[in-house]
Design a protein around this motif. Structure first.
Motif, short mmCIF file in Angstrom:
data_model
loop_
_atom_site.label_atom_id
_atom_site.label_comp_id
_atom_site.label_asym_id
_atom_site.label_seq_id
_atom_site.Cartn_x
_atom_site.Cartn_y
_atom_site.Cartn_z
N ILE A 94 -8.35 -7.94 17.48
CA ILE A 94 -6.95 -7.59 17.74
C ILE A 94 -6.03 -8.04 16.60
N ASP A 95 -6.41 -9.14 15.92
CA ASP A 95 -5.56 -9.67 14.84
C ASP A 95 -5.56 -8.77 13.60
N LYS A 96 -6.49 -7.79 13.55
CA LYS A 96 -6.50 -6.85 12.42
C LYS A 96 -5.42 -5.78 12.60
N PHE A 97 -4.94 -5.62 13.83
CA PHE A 97 -4.02 -4.53 14.13
C PHE A 97 -2.63 -5.01 14.52
N LEU A 98 -2.58 -6.16 15.21
CA LEU A 98 -1.31 -6.65 15.73
C LEU A 98 -1.21 -8.15 15.47
N LYS A 99 0.02 -8.65 15.65
CA LYS A 99 0.18 -10.10 15.58
C LYS A 99 0.10 -10.62 17.01
N PRO A 100 -1.07 -11.18 17.40
CA PRO A 100 -1.20 -11.59 18.79
C PRO A 100 -0.48 -12.91 19.08
N SER A 101 0.13 -13.00 20.24
CA SER A 101 0.72 -14.26 20.66
C SER A 101 -0.36 -15.11 21.29
N GLY A 102 -0.24 -16.43 21.13
CA GLY A 102 -1.19 -17.34 21.77
C GLY A 102 -0.67 -17.84 23.10
N SER A 103 0.29 -17.14 23.65
CA SER A 103 0.88 -17.60 24.91
C SER A 103 1.20 -16.42 25.81
N TRP A 104 1.68 -16.73 27.00
CA TRP A 104 2.08 -15.67 27.93
C TRP A 104 3.57 -15.38 27.82
N ARG A 105 4.27 -16.15 26.95
CA ARG A 105 5.70 -15.88 26.75
C ARG A 105 6.03 -15.85 25.26
N PRO A 106 6.79 -14.81 24.82
CA PRO A 106 7.09 -14.69 23.39
C PRO A 106 7.89 -15.89 22.85
N ASP A 107 8.69 -16.55 23.70
CA ASP A 107 9.45 -17.68 23.18
C ASP A 107 8.55 -18.91 22.96
N TYR A 108 7.39 -18.98 23.60
CA TYR A 108 6.45 -20.07 23.33
C TYR A 108 5.64 -19.80 22.08
N SER A 109 5.26 -18.55 21.87
CA SER A 109 4.47 -18.17 20.70
C SER A 109 4.79 -16.71 20.40
N PRO A 110 5.64 -16.48 19.38
CA PRO A 110 6.06 -15.10 19.12
C PRO A 110 4.88 -14.22 18.69
N GLY A 111 4.99 -12.94 18.96
CA GLY A 111 3.91 -12.03 18.59
C GLY A 111 4.14 -10.68 19.22
N ASP A 112 3.22 -9.74 18.91
CA ASP A 112 3.34 -8.38 19.42
C ASP A 112 2.84 -8.25 20.86
N ILE A 113 1.84 -9.06 21.19
CA ILE A 113 1.17 -8.83 22.47
C ILE A 113 0.78 -10.14 23.13
N HIS A 114 0.88 -10.14 24.45
CA HIS A 114 0.54 -11.28 25.32
C HIS A 114 -0.87 -11.81 25.03
N TYR A 115 -0.96 -13.09 24.78
CA TYR A 115 -2.21 -13.84 24.72
C TYR A 115 -3.44 -13.07 24.21
N TYR A 116 -3.37 -12.63 22.97
CA TYR A 116 -4.50 -11.94 22.32
C TYR A 116 -5.01 -10.73 23.11
N GLY A 117 -4.11 -10.10 23.85
CA GLY A 117 -4.52 -8.90 24.58
C GLY A 117 -5.41 -9.20 25.78
#
Ligand code: NAG
Ligand code: NAG
Length: 433
Positions: free
Chosen positions: A231-254
């Protein structure tokens, strides 16, 4: 039979066998040519051409009249309509000319996992064509582009299977970063094997070197399936369930995409699935194993397909004082040793909210992490004296002292077999010499 005739027959037979062998050797590429034109993407990430969307995997859903379900990751911005192209590629003419003659185009329904990230997991549902079998599917949001689609997913679960290979399969929804908690993983797999787990699936983005050794060992042993999840080859995955805890394109590595993929991938392979993370164990407390637990639960709730198990944190900052664990040798292997952490937090609201699931996959349509989103059977909240989630991790809210915790030695009841099996796995995998 005359001797000459007999010899002649032997010679002819030998010649025929040689010819068959020769034809195998000379034309071995035929199958692989076909498989490159229709790559068998099982659970992967296929970009949808000229869009920001991705397809993960596709399945026929027999419970919904044969609808084709495409587990997808959609970019939410500007998303209005999604279309499906369903094709029959079982006949090779369609494959070579690439035309859409064998294909059906339709508008899809889609059901998106609501959250505040820019991308979301979605089930795209394509109405099944009434007059033809379809083997492959592609999706698009641009109806002018249907003739230009190049990337098709094979449609899995074409047949309903009645006999299931496994009773219990553990779906690990993701492994990423430098995840190297090899000791906890080995101990968990060995414990799970004792209580009835026959298959483990991990969706792997990345992991550390010791974890890699453990994975390779269990793959070779045959219990483990590793599904690549780049997933990290296509999107910036978040390591959390909330974008304010860990910003990214998608919830907890999809995670929602992989959990749903696991449900469909194992729908006709496993009687039950355990949907818990790497640092968690779904543990029966009144039964010797998961089989006895589930037959007892299903006897009481024959119409249930989802079983929520309350979550108890066993802080890895608190250890048994006796020094019985870890064994001195184990200290050389990176990761947490479960057996020494025998104190758990008392029951609280979070135990319920962050419960994890045992599901009958044939009774689930869509799942989230702590709940199912759509299911056919009933949901049972399993009483905590019957089954608990042992969640060995650092404490969530600061450190707690032992007198605020409850001693829980359930794992020790498996000590004899468990220690022996852990040692065998550590040595055979090369984690210990
Ligand atoms: C599809 O391909 C054709 C040529 O094969 C091209 O003319 C057309 O612009 C393409 N459509 C889109 C939407 O990319
Ligand atoms: C699953 O469990 C049942 C008993 O509940 C047993 O008869 C069966 O052999 C098990 N299946 C497998 C694949 O182990």
């Amino acid at each position: 039979m005359k001797r000459k005739t007999f010899l002649r027959l032997v010679c002819i037979n030998a010649l025929i066998i040689l010819l068959i062998l020769w034809s195998w050797w000379s034309f071995p590429v035929q199958d692989s040519v076909e498989s490159t034109t229709a790559p068998d993407i099982q659970a992967n990430i296929a970009p949808v051409p000229s869009s920001k969307h991705f397809m993960v995997s596709a399945f026929k859903d027999h419970r919904l009249g044969g609808v084709i379900r495409v587990i997808s990751i959609l970019c939410k911005k500007g998303l209005k309509k999604v279309y499906c192209v369903l094709c029959d590629k079982s006949n090779s003419v369609a494959k070579t000319d690439g035309g859409l003659d064998q294909c059906v185009f339709s508008e899809a329904k889609f059901d998106i996992h609501k959250n505040t990230f820019p991308y979301a997991t979605a089930s795209v549902l394509c109405p099944p064509p009434s007059l033809q079998e379809v083997t492959h599917v592609s999706i698009t949001t641009d109806p002018n582009n249907i003739h230009n689609l190049t990337s098709f997913l094979p449609i899995q679960n074409q047949e309903v299977k009645k006999s299931l290979k496994y009773n219990f399969t553990w779906c690990i929804s993701n492994m990423f970063g430098s995840s190297n908690n090899a000791m906890q993983f080995v101990q968990t797999v060995e414990l799970y094997k004792i209580i009835g787990v026959q298959r483990v699936v991990v969706y792997k983005t990345t992991c550390g070197p010791h974890m890699e050794k453990a994975l390779r060992y269990y793959q070779k042993e045959g219990i483990l399936e590793v599904v690549p999840w780049p997933i990290d080859k296509f999107l910036k995955p978040s390591g959390s369930w909330r974008p304010d805890y860990s910003p990214g394109d998608i919830h907890y590595y999809g995670q929602v995409a992989t959990l749903n993929d696991c449900i469909y991938h194992y729908m006709y392979q496993s009687k039950y699935l355990l949907l818990n993370d790497l640092d968690e164990i779904i543990m029966p407390y009144k039964h010797a194993n998961l089989g006895d637990l589930m037959s007892s639960l299903q006897k009481k709730h024959s119409d249930a397909s989802v079983f929520r198990v309350r979550n108890y944190v066993f802080p890895n900052t608190q250890s048994d004082d006796s020094g019985r664990f870890p064994l001195p040798e184990w200290k050389k292997v990176p990761g947490v040793s479960l057996l020494e952490h025998i104190y758990r937090e008392p029951d609280n609201e979070d135990s319920f909210i962050s419960a994890k699931l045992i599901v009958d996959p044939r009774g689930v349509e869509q799942t989230l992490v702590h709940n199912t989103q759509k299911h056919f059977g009933r949901v049972v909240h399993v009483p905590s004296d019957v089954c608990r989630l042992i969640h060995t991790r650092r404490p969530k809210k600061g450190d707690t002292s032992k007198d605020q915790l409850i001693m829980d030695k359930r794992l020790w009841e498996f000590e004899e077999t468990l220690v022996r099996n852990i040692n065998r796995a550590l040595h055979k995998s090369g984690l210990l010499p």
